[in-house]
Write a protein that holds these residues in place. Structure first.
Motif, short mmCIF file in Angstrom:
data_model
loop_
_atom_site.label_atom_id
_atom_site.label_comp_id
_atom_site.label_asym_id
_atom_site.label_seq_id
_atom_site.Cartn_x
_atom_site.Cartn_y
_atom_site.Cartn_z
N GLU A 4 0.63 -1.06 -0.07
CA GLU A 4 -0.20 0.44 0.16
C GLU A 4 1.17 1.74 0.05
O GLU A 4 1.91 1.12 0.58
CB GLU A 4 -1.04 -0.08 1.00
N ILE A 5 0.34 2.48 -0.74
CA ILE A 5 1.14 3.76 -0.60
C ILE A 5 0.73 4.71 -0.10
O ILE A 5 -1.16 4.33 -0.29
CB ILE A 5 1.27 3.99 -2.23
N MET A 6 0.99 5.44 0.74
CA MET A 6 0.43 7.06 1.04
C MET A 6 0.98 7.55 0.49
O MET A 6 1.99 8.12 0.36
CB MET A 6 0.17 6.48 2.22
N ASP A 7 0.90 9.05 -0.19
CA ASP A 7 0.94 10.07 -0.77
C ASP A 7 1.09 10.97 0.36
O ASP A 7 1.00 10.73 1.77
CB ASP A 7 0.07 10.70 -2.13
N SER A 8 2.29 11.91 -0.16
CA SER A 8 2.12 13.34 1.02
C SER A 8 1.16 13.63 1.87
O SER A 8 1.15 13.96 2.74
CB SER A 8 2.86 14.17 0.52
N ILE A 47 -0.19 11.24 4.42
CA ILE A 47 0.75 11.01 5.48
C ILE A 47 0.32 12.86 6.48
O ILE A 47 -0.07 12.41 7.50
CB ILE A 47 2.10 11.53 5.01
N SER A 48 0.00 13.60 5.79
CA SER A 48 0.42 14.60 6.83
C SER A 48 -0.62 15.22 7.76
O SER A 48 -1.03 15.46 9.01
CB SER A 48 1.04 16.14 6.11
N LEU A 49 -1.99 14.74 6.74
CA LEU A 49 -3.23 14.63 7.37
C LEU A 49 -3.31 13.69 8.24
O LEU A 49 -4.25 13.85 9.30
CB LEU A 49 -4.13 14.33 6.65
N VAL A 50 -3.43 12.87 8.28
CA VAL A 50 -3.55 11.43 9.37
C VAL A 50 -2.34 11.87 10.07
O VAL A 50 -3.15 11.45 11.36
CB VAL A 50 -2.45 10.22 8.23
N GLU A 51 -1.15 12.21 10.18
CA GLU A 51 -0.32 12.76 11.05
C GLU A 51 -0.77 13.81 11.71
O GLU A 51 -0.76 14.03 13.52
CB GLU A 51 0.98 12.94 10.74
N GLU A 52 -1.81 15.08 11.13
CA GLU A 52 -1.81 16.12 12.05
C GLU A 52 -3.12 15.35 13.05
O GLU A 52 -3.46 15.96 14.01
CB GLU A 52 -3.01 16.90 11.04
N CYS A 53 -4.26 14.78 11.74
CA CYS A 53 -5.69 14.01 13.29
C CYS A 53 -4.97 13.26 14.19
O CYS A 53 -5.88 12.97 15.05
CB CYS A 53 -6.28 13.50 11.65
N GLU A 54 -4.26 12.10 13.72
CA GLU A 54 -3.67 11.05 15.33
C GLU A 54 -2.88 11.00 15.88
O GLU A 54 -2.52 10.45 16.73
CB GLU A 54 -4.59 9.62 13.86
N ARG A 91 -4.82 2.19 8.14
CA ARG A 91 -6.73 2.22 9.23
C ARG A 91 -7.25 4.17 8.88
O ARG A 91 -7.89 4.10 9.00
CB ARG A 91 -6.27 1.66 10.42
N LYS A 92 -6.02 4.82 9.32
CA LYS A 92 -6.37 5.51 9.06
C LYS A 92 -6.51 6.76 8.35
O LYS A 92 -7.23 7.60 8.36
CB LYS A 92 -5.12 6.66 11.12
N SER A 93 -6.07 6.25 7.21
CA SER A 93 -6.09 7.02 6.05
C SER A 93 -6.91 8.04 5.58
O SER A 93 -7.87 8.66 5.77
CB SER A 93 -5.33 6.24 5.11
N LEU A 94 -8.04 6.93 5.41
CA LEU A 94 -9.75 6.78 4.98
C LEU A 94 -10.38 7.98 6.66
O LEU A 94 -11.18 9.21 5.65
CB LEU A 94 -10.24 5.95 4.64
N PRO A 95 -10.56 8.08 7.19
CA PRO A 95 -10.79 8.45 8.73
C PRO A 95 -9.88 10.02 8.68
O PRO A 95 -10.84 11.10 7.85
CB PRO A 95 -10.52 8.10 9.86
N ALA A 96 -8.53 10.31 8.61
CA ALA A 96 -8.16 11.44 8.53
C ALA A 96 -8.80 12.08 7.37
O ALA A 96 -9.01 13.37 7.44
CB ALA A 96 -7.07 10.82 8.50
N LEU A 97 -8.50 11.47 6.07
CA LEU A 97 -9.32 12.87 5.09
C LEU A 97 -10.23 12.39 4.84
O LEU A 97 -10.87 13.82 4.91
CB LEU A 97 -8.90 11.71 3.55
#
Ligand code: FAD
Ligand code: SF4
Ligand code: SF4
Lengths: 433, 463
Positions: free
Chosen positions: B252-256, B259-266, B325-331
């Protein structure tokens, strides 16, 4: 403007919060009502959609939408599982308040919330008055869950087995309790809640015993009102605010380090609802301070008193399974502490049931207004309990205890229902011996 | 036939409590997970036994009533949004029995409304494995998975739903029961009807039963995470892993942006300035997993990974997957509306695709976070917006149009796993041609002469 128009306008406040629902459907996997009915309007996604239609004035018959909205235990499972972070509990509570304001409250609920619960003395008086008749009203059943069938209440309660009521409410038996701190140096204000005062007095007694054992001072003021959650859940904001205010006035007169309850719903209400929905700024301010000090009894024992190891006096003789009350686990995040308490009773072996955090189906007045669904949900809980063949099922909330007792009694299961505080308190007797 | 008498006849088949026709219920069946205008059906019906499907279809056929069959309504292409206000939604969620799990011959027989994750879990309890794992598995139904040919994280190594569909029973537009495939690994008895019904999105028949292949679970697995400064290095790592003849079960890949949204949120400790992250899981025989993971690690480092973390235990593994797992929730939490696309390109085109998405985001002044299945080129560019803002939403529509055009130019496809429904019907010709659409319509007309099954889906109109 028409009433519906006004309602729609008020609903528009919700738009920003409802739009966060991405309609992913994840809530289907956790909603206890949906699990039984498979009806989309019963799940949070459907309810939120109906609310958005209400605010767009797209509903010809908002009463239908209100009926759907009421088919909800306010268990918070959807909120806990929602990837989008939709605050469904607040939305549903506030929508109910608006509905009640514009469309009125049912007469029975109005009588209960406005009359009885907000005038604690009146409620006590009525309880006292009816107490001598209780053995007549309720024929004790021969079952371990200690419930009684209520032949004269059949019209109201149907086949429901309601708990055998104590002869005296806790407050009638003891009046005000005020014990000074002992070796712990701590003092708690204990809030028994309606159920702890009038139905499960043994739970309140167990808590007092625990405080005494650990040298914790405890104060239980007389004449406290209901915490207010039944009124708030029904959309009766006024009655809720009145009850919160009565309690806050009483709390203000006391000195305490913590507020402790043995009822998940009371704790949640004091912690989350009073600060948010109390009437005056004064009340809100006090409530915010009180909220920071409010704890569930198991949290208090495990996290504050740091009690860990129980007296290992005898070999485990009882299988105990634990039900995670929604308000305790999903709202307050308390799920490890009650299990610690059970393990501290050396006589008990903790066995986990499947789906221990699936709602029991009580939902406060939901079980009165939607008994059939409530019973279906409860039956699933009962089946999960029975599947691990326990002697005792423990919970941290009297409302769950009542629902579970009813379900076990209806199925003639020989399983006792206890509060975790009772289980821990029992171990303390043995320690003294 | 009036709607009332139609409803009465439906009630005779399923009982009055299972016909939902009041305003609120009709609204509740007017949408699915796609960001599209809702449309109310005349009513919804919840059969409790699969045989009832036949009578319901026959009744609809007599009355000329269009049918939308619906599982959990989680598809992202409008496949379960009713075609008109004079139509019926048939909900399969109460048809949820697992009829058989055969451990000896490794297959299972299920009704269409069984929830995917529940099924996978029951299979796992018996020591077997059902690999297709769409992100919606906690709610999606197996019937919906088959009708969309759902994929998931394990697609690269284990394939998608169609690879596990051994047999199927469905009701055709007259209500007759049709059977295809079998419980045997090999079967060439007649047309490949399971193949036909798979990905048919409720347009050819209503699935009432499916036979699904099960496999032995892998004995070991290992998860790792690699951080890159740019997307190109991540993409060349993916190519390098495949070139080394290693097929991770997930890649799986996550773009920048993600990544930054997941980190900001979680706040889970992701490097906020990273250009891309790859999340990799290898599974199989323990010795093979150990050997492969060394190879993969060196490929990652050779291709410029600035950081490689290999999970040593279950806890580490869980931590690594938390980011995904947190990608979609963060977005989803970052803006009111999320439009989740699944444009898919050949693996080697991933860097081109990611930079295209970047260009489109810039051109239309939109926030787009991309994550997805790097191993199979199936990316999920997610446009974060507010559908109530008509100017912004118009730009979203233009951006999607351009995204699809560029995808097809790269030799990719409109949809890797979410289906066509109504959402993508208008681009179908661009990827195929007019004759293909006409052929598809002829097929539909032959099997469903009145055009009642999900008429406006896939081909635009049925006839
Ligand atoms: C958060 C999220 C994540 C997702 N992740 C993925 C993913 O990783 N991979 C993926 O592939 N998809 C994914 N999806 C899309 C969706 O979940 C899948 O398409 C899934 O297969 C739909 O199942 P369902 O039961 O909800 O079907 P529905 O949405 O109810 O129906 C889907 C289609 O199937 C048809 N259908 C349903 N039941 C039958 C039947 N019995 N017979 C014939 N036709 C039928 C319907 O008419 C419709 O056209 C995701 C969706 C969401 C919301
Ligand atoms: S889980 Fe949350 S976002 Fe998803 S449908 Fe339910 S309420 Fe909406
Ligand atoms: S609060 Fe509980 S009962 Fe109500 S919609 Fe959410 S999950 Fe269902």
């Amino acid at each position: 403007m028409t009433k519906i128009g006004e309602l729609a306008r008020a609903m528009r406040e919700f738009d920003d919060r409802i739009i966060k629902c991405m309609r992913c459907g994840t809530c289907q996997s956790v909603c206890p009502v949906f699990t039984e009915t498979h009806s989309e309007a019963d799940v949070a996604r459907g309810k939120l959609f109906l609310l958005s239609k209400l605010s767009e004035e797209m509903l010809k018959d908002p009463k239908l939408a209100r009926e759907k909205l009421d088919r909800c235990l306010l268990c918070g499972s959807c909120q806990a599982a929602c990837p989008s972070g939709v605050n469904t509990m607040a939305i549903f509570l506030e929508a109910r308040a608006l509905n009640a304001r514009y469309m009125g409250l049912s007469p029975i609920k109005r009588l209960i919330f406005r009359g009885l619960l907000s005038h604690p003395r009146l409620f006590d008086f009525l309880s006292a008055l009816s107490a001598p008749f209780r053995p007549v009203f309720m024929r004790p059943q021969k079952n371990a869950a200690r419930t009684a069938k209520a032949p004269l209440l059949d019209i109201l309660a149907g086949e429901r087995r309601i708990p055998q009521m104590p002869r005296k409410t806790f407050s009638a038996e003891f009046g005000r309790i005020d014990l000074p701190p002992g070796k712990s140096g701590l003092k708690v204000l204990f809030f028994p809640g309606c159920m702890g005062d009038k139905v499960y007095t043994n739970v309140t007694k167990a808590c007092v015993k625990i405080f005494k054992h650990h040298g914790v001072g405890v104060c239980i003021p007389a004449s406290m009102a209901c915490c207010g959650i039944p009124a708030l859940a029904s959309g009766d904001r006024d009655a809720f605010q009145k009850m919160a205010h009565l309690n806050i006035e009483i709390f203000k007169r006391e000195k305490y380090d913590y507020i402790v309850t043995a009822c998940a719903s009371c704790t949640e209400t004091i912690k989350e609802m009073w600060p948010k929905y109390a009437e005056s700024d004064d009340d809100k301010k006090y409530a915010a301070m009180a909220a920071a000090k409010a704890l569930d009894i198991s949290e208090f024992i495990v996290d504050v008193l740091k009690v860990r190891n129980g007296p290992a006096l005898k070999k485990a003789s009882e299988r105990v399974t634990y039900h995670d009350s929604c308000h305790l686990k999903k709202s307050l995040g308390v799920s490890a502490q009650p299990r610690v308490l059970i393990r501290m009773n050396a006589a008990c072996e903790l066995v986990e049931m499947p789906e221990s955090d699936k709602c029991c189906g009580c939902g406060g007045s939901f079980t009165l207004t939607h008994y059939e669904i409530s019973k279906q949900i409860g039956k699933r809980k009962r089946d999960n309990i029975v599947s691990v063949s326990p002697d005792v099922v423990a919970a941290g909330c009297p409302a769950c205890m009542m629902q579970i007792s009813n379900m076990l009694a209806l199925n003639n299961d020989d399983i006792k229902v206890k509060h975790v505080a009772e289980i821990y308190a029992d171990s303390l007797v043995e320690a003294v011996q | 036939m009036s709607l009332e008498s139609f409803a009465k006849d439906l009630e005779k088949i399923v009982g009055p409590e299972n016909v939902l026709s009041n305003e609120s219920d009709r609204h509740a069946y007017s949408y699915d997970s796609a960001v599209l205008e809702p449309k109310m059906p005349a009513m919804a019906v919840l059969p409790k036994r699969t045989e009832q499907l036949s009578d319901i279809i026959a009744l609809c056929s007599r009355a000329g009533m269009p049918i939308t069959v619906r599982g959990s309504g989680t598809n992202l292409s409008g496949g379960t949004v009713p075609d008109s206000e004079e139509s019926v939604v048939i909900v399969t969620q109460a048809l949820n029995n697992i009829l058989e799990i055969n451990e000896e011959d490794m297959y299972a027989v299920v009704e269409p409304g069984v929830v995917t994750a529940y099924f996978a879990n029951e299979v796992a309890k018996r020591g077997l494995f059902y690999p297709p794992d769409p992100g919606s598995q906690a709610v999606s139904t197996l019937g919906g998975n088959i009708a969309e040919n759902a994929g998931g994280l394990r697609g690269l190594k284990y394939g998608v739903t169609k690879d596990y569909l051994m047999g199927v029973e469905f009701f055709d537009a007259s209500g007759a029961l049709i059977k295809g495939g079998s419980r045997t690994v090999k079967c060439v008895t007649g047309y490949n009807l399971p193949g036909l019904i798979c990905a048919s999105e409720g347009t050819l028949g209503i699935i009432s039963k499916a036979i699904l292949k099960l496999i032995p679970p892998p004995k070991a697995s290992r998860a790792m995470m690699a951080v890159f400064n740019g997307i190109d290095a991540a993409a060349s790592s993916v190519a390098g892993i495949i070139a080394a003849h290693i097929l991770p079960c997930t890649l799986e890949i996550m773009d920048s942006v993600t990544i930054s949204l997941v980190e900001e949120c979680e706040h889970i400790g992701l490097p906020k300035n990273a250009g891309a992250i790859l999340l990799i899981e290898l599974d199989g025989h323990p010795a093979q997993v150990a050997e492969d993971s060394e190879t993969v690690e060196s490929v990652l480092r050779k291709n410029g990974a600035s950081e490689v973390a290999v999970a040593k235990n279950e806890q580490d593994k869980d931590k690594i997957w938390e980011a995904r797992r947190k990608s979609l929730p963060a977005l989803a939490r970052s803006r009111p509306t999320i439009v989740l696309e699944d444009a898919t390109v050949p693996r080697s085109k991933i860097p081109a695709m990611v930079s295209t998405i970047g260009e489109i985001a810039k051109k239309y002044d939109l926030l787009i976070g991309t994550f997805g299945h790097a191993g199979d080129g199936n990316l999920h560019p997610s446009i974060l917006c507010d559908k109530r803002n008509s100017d912004e939403f118009r730009r979203v529509e233009l951006a999607i149009d351009e995204l699809f055009t560029r995808t097809v130019e790269m030799g990719g496809t409109l949809s890797g796993e979410h289906g066509i429904g109504t959402a993508k019907a208008k681009w179908l010709k661009m990827e195929t041609n007019a004759a293909t659409i006409s052929f598809s319509k002829k097929l539909r007309r032959a099997l469903d002469p009145k055009g009642l099954f999900n008429p406006t889906k896939i081909t635009g109109t049925a006839i």
